[in-house]
Design an enzyme around this catalytic site. Sequence first.
Site, PDB file in Angstrom:
ATOM      1  N   SER A 154      -4.265  -0.802  -5.269  1.00 52.26           N
ATOM      2  CA  SER A 154      -4.775  -1.699  -4.231  1.00 52.26           C
ATOM      3  C   SER A 154      -4.670  -3.126  -4.748  1.00 52.26           C
ATOM      4  O   SER A 154      -5.441  -3.537  -5.621  1.00 52.26           O
ATOM      5  CB  SER A 154      -6.236  -1.359  -3.896  1.00 52.26           C
ATOM      6  OG  SER A 154      -6.777  -2.305  -2.990  1.00 52.26           O
ATOM      7  N   SER A 169      -8.289   4.019  -2.618  1.00 52.30           N
ATOM      8  CA  SER A 169      -9.115   2.879  -2.226  1.00 52.30           C
ATOM      9  C   SER A 169      -9.232   2.784  -0.712  1.00 52.30           C
ATOM     10  O   SER A 169      -8.336   3.186   0.025  1.00 52.30           O
ATOM     11  CB  SER A 169      -8.487   1.586  -2.760  1.00 52.30           C
ATOM     12  OG  SER A 169      -7.197   1.401  -2.196  1.00 52.30           O
ATOM     13  N   HIS A 170     -10.350   2.242  -0.273  1.00 46.15           N
ATOM     14  CA  HIS A 170     -10.533   1.844   1.120  1.00 46.15           C
ATOM     15  C   HIS A 170     -11.323   0.549   1.130  1.00 46.15           C
ATOM     16  O   HIS A 170     -12.377   0.431   1.740  1.00 46.15           O
ATOM     17  CB  HIS A 170     -11.232   2.943   1.932  1.00 46.15           C
ATOM     18  CG  HIS A 170     -10.511   3.267   3.199  1.00 46.15           C
ATOM     19  ND1 HIS A 170     -11.128   3.539   4.387  1.00 46.15           N
ATOM     20  CD2 HIS A 170      -9.175   3.339   3.472  1.00 46.15           C
ATOM     21  CE1 HIS A 170     -10.231   3.777   5.329  1.00 46.15           C
ATOM     22  NE2 HIS A 170      -9.037   3.667   4.796  1.00 46.15           N
ATOM     23  N   ASP A 200      -6.092  14.579   1.477  1.00 44.53           N
ATOM     24  CA  ASP A 200      -5.075  14.620   0.430  1.00 44.53           C
ATOM     25  C   ASP A 200      -5.209  15.867  -0.428  1.00 44.53           C
ATOM     26  O   ASP A 200      -4.217  16.390  -0.948  1.00 44.53           O
ATOM     27  CB  ASP A 200      -5.190  13.383  -0.477  1.00 44.53           C
ATOM     28  CG  ASP A 200      -4.550  12.153   0.134  1.00 44.53           C
ATOM     29  OD1 ASP A 200      -3.683  12.305   1.005  1.00 44.53           O
ATOM     30  OD2 ASP A 200      -4.926  11.027  -0.251  1.00 44.53           O
ATOM     31  N   HIS A 221       0.816  -1.209   0.000  1.00 51.31           N
ATOM     32  CA  HIS A 221       0.000   0.000   0.000  1.00 51.31           C
ATOM     33  C   HIS A 221       0.854   1.266   0.000  1.00 51.31           C
ATOM     34  O   HIS A 221       0.489   2.272  -0.602  1.00 51.31           O
ATOM     35  CB  HIS A 221      -0.923  -0.010   1.225  1.00 51.31           C
ATOM     36  CG  HIS A 221      -2.025   0.995   1.169  1.00 51.31           C
ATOM     37  ND1 HIS A 221      -3.165   0.808   0.427  1.00 51.31           N
ATOM     38  CD2 HIS A 221      -2.158   2.203   1.759  1.00 51.31           C
ATOM     39  CE1 HIS A 221      -3.961   1.856   0.563  1.00 51.31           C
ATOM     40  NE2 HIS A 221      -3.375   2.720   1.370  1.00 51.31           N
ATOM     41  N   ASP A 261      -0.801  14.973   4.968  1.00 50.50           N
ATOM     42  CA  ASP A 261      -1.860  14.241   5.655  1.00 50.50           C
ATOM     43  C   ASP A 261      -1.278  12.999   6.323  1.00 50.50           C
ATOM     44  O   ASP A 261      -0.398  12.343   5.771  1.00 50.50           O
ATOM     45  CB  ASP A 261      -2.923  13.844   4.616  1.00 50.50           C
ATOM     46  CG  ASP A 261      -3.842  12.743   5.105  1.00 50.50           C
ATOM     47  OD1 ASP A 261      -4.262  12.803   6.272  1.00 50.50           O
ATOM     48  OD2 ASP A 261      -4.136  11.838   4.309  1.00 50.50           O
ATOM     49  N   GLY A 265      -2.932   8.930  -8.025  1.00 45.55           N
ATOM     50  CA  GLY A 265      -3.640   7.660  -7.962  1.00 45.55           C
ATOM     51  C   GLY A 265      -3.203   6.782  -6.821  1.00 45.55           C
ATOM     52  O   GLY A 265      -2.500   7.209  -5.891  1.00 45.55           O
TER      53      GLY A 265
END
Length: 729
Positions: free
Chosen positions: A529, A90-91, A113, A45, A264, A526
Amino acid sequence: MTKITKELVEEHGINKEEYKFILESLNREPTITELGIFSAMWSEHCSYKSSKTWLRKLPTKNNKVIQGPGENAGVIDLGDGDAAVFKMESHNHPSFIEPYQGAATGVGGIMRDVFTMGARPVALLNSIRFGDVSHSKTKHLLNGVVSGIGGYGNCMGVPTVGGEVEFNSCYNDNILVNAMCVGVAKIDKIFYSKATGIGNSVVYVGSKTGRDGIHGATMASAEFDDDSDEKRPTVQVGDPFAEKLLLEACLELMKKDVIIAIQDMGAAGLTSSAVEMASKGNVGIDLNLDFVPCRETKMSAYEIMLSESQERMLMIIEPNKEQEAKAVFDKWGLDFATIGILTDTNHLVINHHNELKAEIKLDILESGAPSYDRPYKITKENEFDQSLAKETNDLALKTLENLLNSPNLCSRKWVWEQYDHMVMNDTVLRPGGDAAIVRVHGTNKGLAISADSTPRYCSADPIEGGRQVIAESWRNITSVGAMPIAITDCMNFGNPEKEDIMGQFAGVVTGMIEACEILDYPVVSGNVSLYNETNGKGINPTPAIGGVGLIDDLDHFSTPFIKRENDNIFLVGETNGYLGQSIYAKEILNITSGLPPRVDLKSEKEIGNVVRDLININKIDTVHDVSDGGFLVALAEMSISGNIGVKINLDKENLNDKFLFGEDQGRYIISVSDGLASEVTKILDDKGIFFQKIGKTGGKKLIINDHEEAAIETLKKIHENWFNNYLEE
């Protein structure tokens, strides 16, 4: 002191070769805190260790790009000193474990972000995917994710203006939640994350640190198994009200000459923000964790460094400006703490309770991170047998009704009505069309924004699918009259250690490169994931593309709903009636095999440019691109949203399911008033653009060759009721 065992190293996702490199680099055994830091920074990640070889090949520049990949978000020039700042992330894993908080914190993270770069968020989009509608978890996950997205975005006062939803059994145990945010800033007020200035202060701002989200980055870089519920503690907990305060505090401070760098605290929390900022500036960073604001007692250095508690930022500030900055955060009721200093050592040094917990050369964590050129094999399906299509001419509208009432073609109104898409009062074109339009506040310029992906195409032929997903995004931005400028991507794939999965990634990126270059549509930000697998079963390759374009003058844009009676309907672009990987093939023929339609990028560009020009010279104001479901589905959507019928007249050779429901690429339906029809026809002819006059608008029915007809109201109910019927069952 925790003993570092083989089992503990494996639990941290570090393989034998990687651990050997750590021992050689440190010339000693790592502490538990150091092991955690390596685990996070070397996770898929954070380090992109399986993908960066391919990502480096993507086009990232054109004459509008100000900042490409490598920062918190990408930045493009909108003219007049304005810039758009945007990114998608992604999450996925967190949203499967805890759908509300997983989706909510995905939205919160992507907004940070954007505003960490000095931009005020003006639009949110999402690309979400769930398992088969019959799967036991799908309704629960759907409700939770949609509620989480809406809950966070609505509380922040940022409109959610678009997105996409798909159901497919490949996502049964690995749903996808990709969130996109677009912000607007002044070009001379963009903030970056490069830490500079030996002796400058490292300042922590925002909410307090807790134990939520620990190992979040590592978890996002691993396959699931049947014990995924046990990972619930690794899911972050969001507080949109705290983030709203953080947003306003940061933007207020950014108006002053105070911030040198800002980042962040996202994946891997304090670890990644500290390491990345110092590495970009080629400086060292010393942290004293005694000063980190914590909301839980007796937190260890390991927990503090790896916590992914939300609504936090790290700043670099000159010591003599700390009080000025602190006053702003005190005003907004947020924590402000000086937790470290920049040094000339190029080391990360961490102290806690008068003990040295970690000392690592930053080069080892960043440039020394593993990079794998994994073996791959690109495979694709066989040609689709076109003869399997129905040839009957009498049931086209019945087929249309079945498609409009299918999970992947029905209206997404139930979803987007739960999002506030009008807050801030700059939304010009609402969700439900090809692209949303948001006014650049105080101007007559508009941002066109879309989120697109076609995983079934990418699975059947990765290279062709990669071309198509870029072309689809470009076409959607073009459809509203905007000039496509750049994209952000979210690359969702399975286990890259498998040759066929790595082949999917390599193939999709190869196709994307070609399309981005030909369409002058680069990637500026971008996320990747990987390991979206459960018990060895992976998802379809799903590159979600967030496209951004510019409308110079909002007096000239188009929408996809029919506006007038007695307009002429033209189908622009050639139709061969190709059904491979179409929704028709799946829903009507129950066939999921076969190659997808081919994309002619040269033709795509030529046709799109002419359509955009027609919009900009006010010759047309109604355009819809033809994609999922084919021509008749697109036409029905235009009639339903405009509440005006269409009478179409087709030649005998076109009166078949291939023509009506094939998903040939590079096509648009345009509605042209009688008074402008001859001008539009001449322009299309002069440019060598193929088109067909299909019919005329009018009435309240969709009529085919005076033979079949369906009331628009009936089609509307079928189209809009699927979600309600499904969730009420």
